[in-house]
Enzyme design. Sequence first.
Site, mmCIF file in Angstrom:
data_model
loop_
_atom_site.group_PDB
_atom_site.id
_atom_site.type_symbol
_atom_site.label_atom_id
_atom_site.label_comp_id
_atom_site.label_asym_id
_atom_site.label_seq_id
_atom_site.Cartn_x
_atom_site.Cartn_y
_atom_site.Cartn_z
ATOM 1 N N HIS A 1 0.837 -1.199 0.000
ATOM 2 C CA HIS A 1 0.000 0.000 0.000
ATOM 3 C C HIS A 1 0.877 1.256 0.000
ATOM 4 O O HIS A 1 0.652 2.182 -0.786
ATOM 5 C CB HIS A 1 -0.923 -0.021 1.229
ATOM 6 C CG HIS A 1 -1.793 1.174 1.369
ATOM 7 N ND1 HIS A 1 -3.123 1.157 1.052
ATOM 8 C CD2 HIS A 1 -1.524 2.427 1.803
ATOM 9 C CE1 HIS A 1 -3.644 2.355 1.287
ATOM 10 N NE2 HIS A 1 -2.688 3.144 1.752
ATOM 11 N N GLU A 2 1.871 1.280 0.875
ATOM 12 C CA GLU A 2 2.742 2.460 0.962
ATOM 13 C C GLU A 2 3.608 2.604 -0.291
ATOM 14 O O GLU A 2 3.842 3.709 -0.772
ATOM 15 C CB GLU A 2 3.601 2.404 2.222
ATOM 16 C CG GLU A 2 2.823 2.391 3.521
ATOM 17 C CD GLU A 2 1.752 3.459 3.638
ATOM 18 O OE1 GLU A 2 1.920 4.570 3.097
ATOM 19 O OE2 GLU A 2 0.712 3.175 4.271
ATOM 20 N N HIS B 1 1.793 4.388 -2.930
ATOM 21 C CA HIS B 1 1.838 5.853 -2.783
ATOM 22 C C HIS B 1 3.083 6.438 -3.456
ATOM 23 O O HIS B 1 3.025 7.511 -4.054
ATOM 24 C CB HIS B 1 1.812 6.265 -1.309
ATOM 25 C CG HIS B 1 0.449 6.272 -0.722
ATOM 26 N ND1 HIS B 1 -0.576 7.081 -1.163
ATOM 27 C CD2 HIS B 1 -0.079 5.558 0.305
ATOM 28 C CE1 HIS B 1 -1.659 6.886 -0.451
ATOM 29 N NE2 HIS B 1 -1.389 5.947 0.455
#
Length: 164
Positions: free
Chosen positions: A134-135, A138
Site C-alpha cells: 500500500h505504501e 503511494h
Amino acid sequence: MALRDILRWPDPRLSRKCVKVGDTDVGDLVRDLFETMYDAPGRGLAAPQIGVLVRVFVMDAGWKDGEMAPRACIDPEIVAASETSETRDEGCLSIPGVTARVTRPDWIVLRYRGLDGAVHEERLEGMEATCAQHELDHLDGIVTFDRVAPEARRDLETEYEALL
C-alpha cells in the site's frame, strides 16, 4: 520531530511518482512521518502523503494489535512476490473514512535502505505485506481507488465525497 498535515485525495501530489532519495539524509523526514503516522493513527505513511515527493515510507503494521515494530523504508522495491493473493480491507490516511477491498500478493520480499544506511531485504507476510505494498503504491502515485474495479471505485468515491 513535527506533526505534518496529511494530504487528502484528490490532491494531485498523491498521483505523482516519487524520486529516489539516494544518499540524502532523510532522518528528520522519517521522524516526522512516524510521529504523524502514530498520531493519525495509522499503520503506514508515505512521504508523498505529507507533500514530500521522495521514495520513503514508514510502517508499523502491528502496533495497534500489540507489539511495536517500526520500519523506515528508503528507496524500497519489491524484489519477489507470491503468485497467490489475498484480499483485505484497506484504509488510507489520505482517504479517511473509506475502506476498499484490495487484492495483492500475500507475501513479498522487500528491499530497502534503513536509516542506518544498510540495505535490508525482508520477506513480509499478512498485514505487513499489505501495508508495505500500500505504501509503495503511494510512492508510485497510486491510491486504493486505483486498485479496484471501475464500479467499486465510483461507489467508493461517492462514499468519500459524502464524508467531506
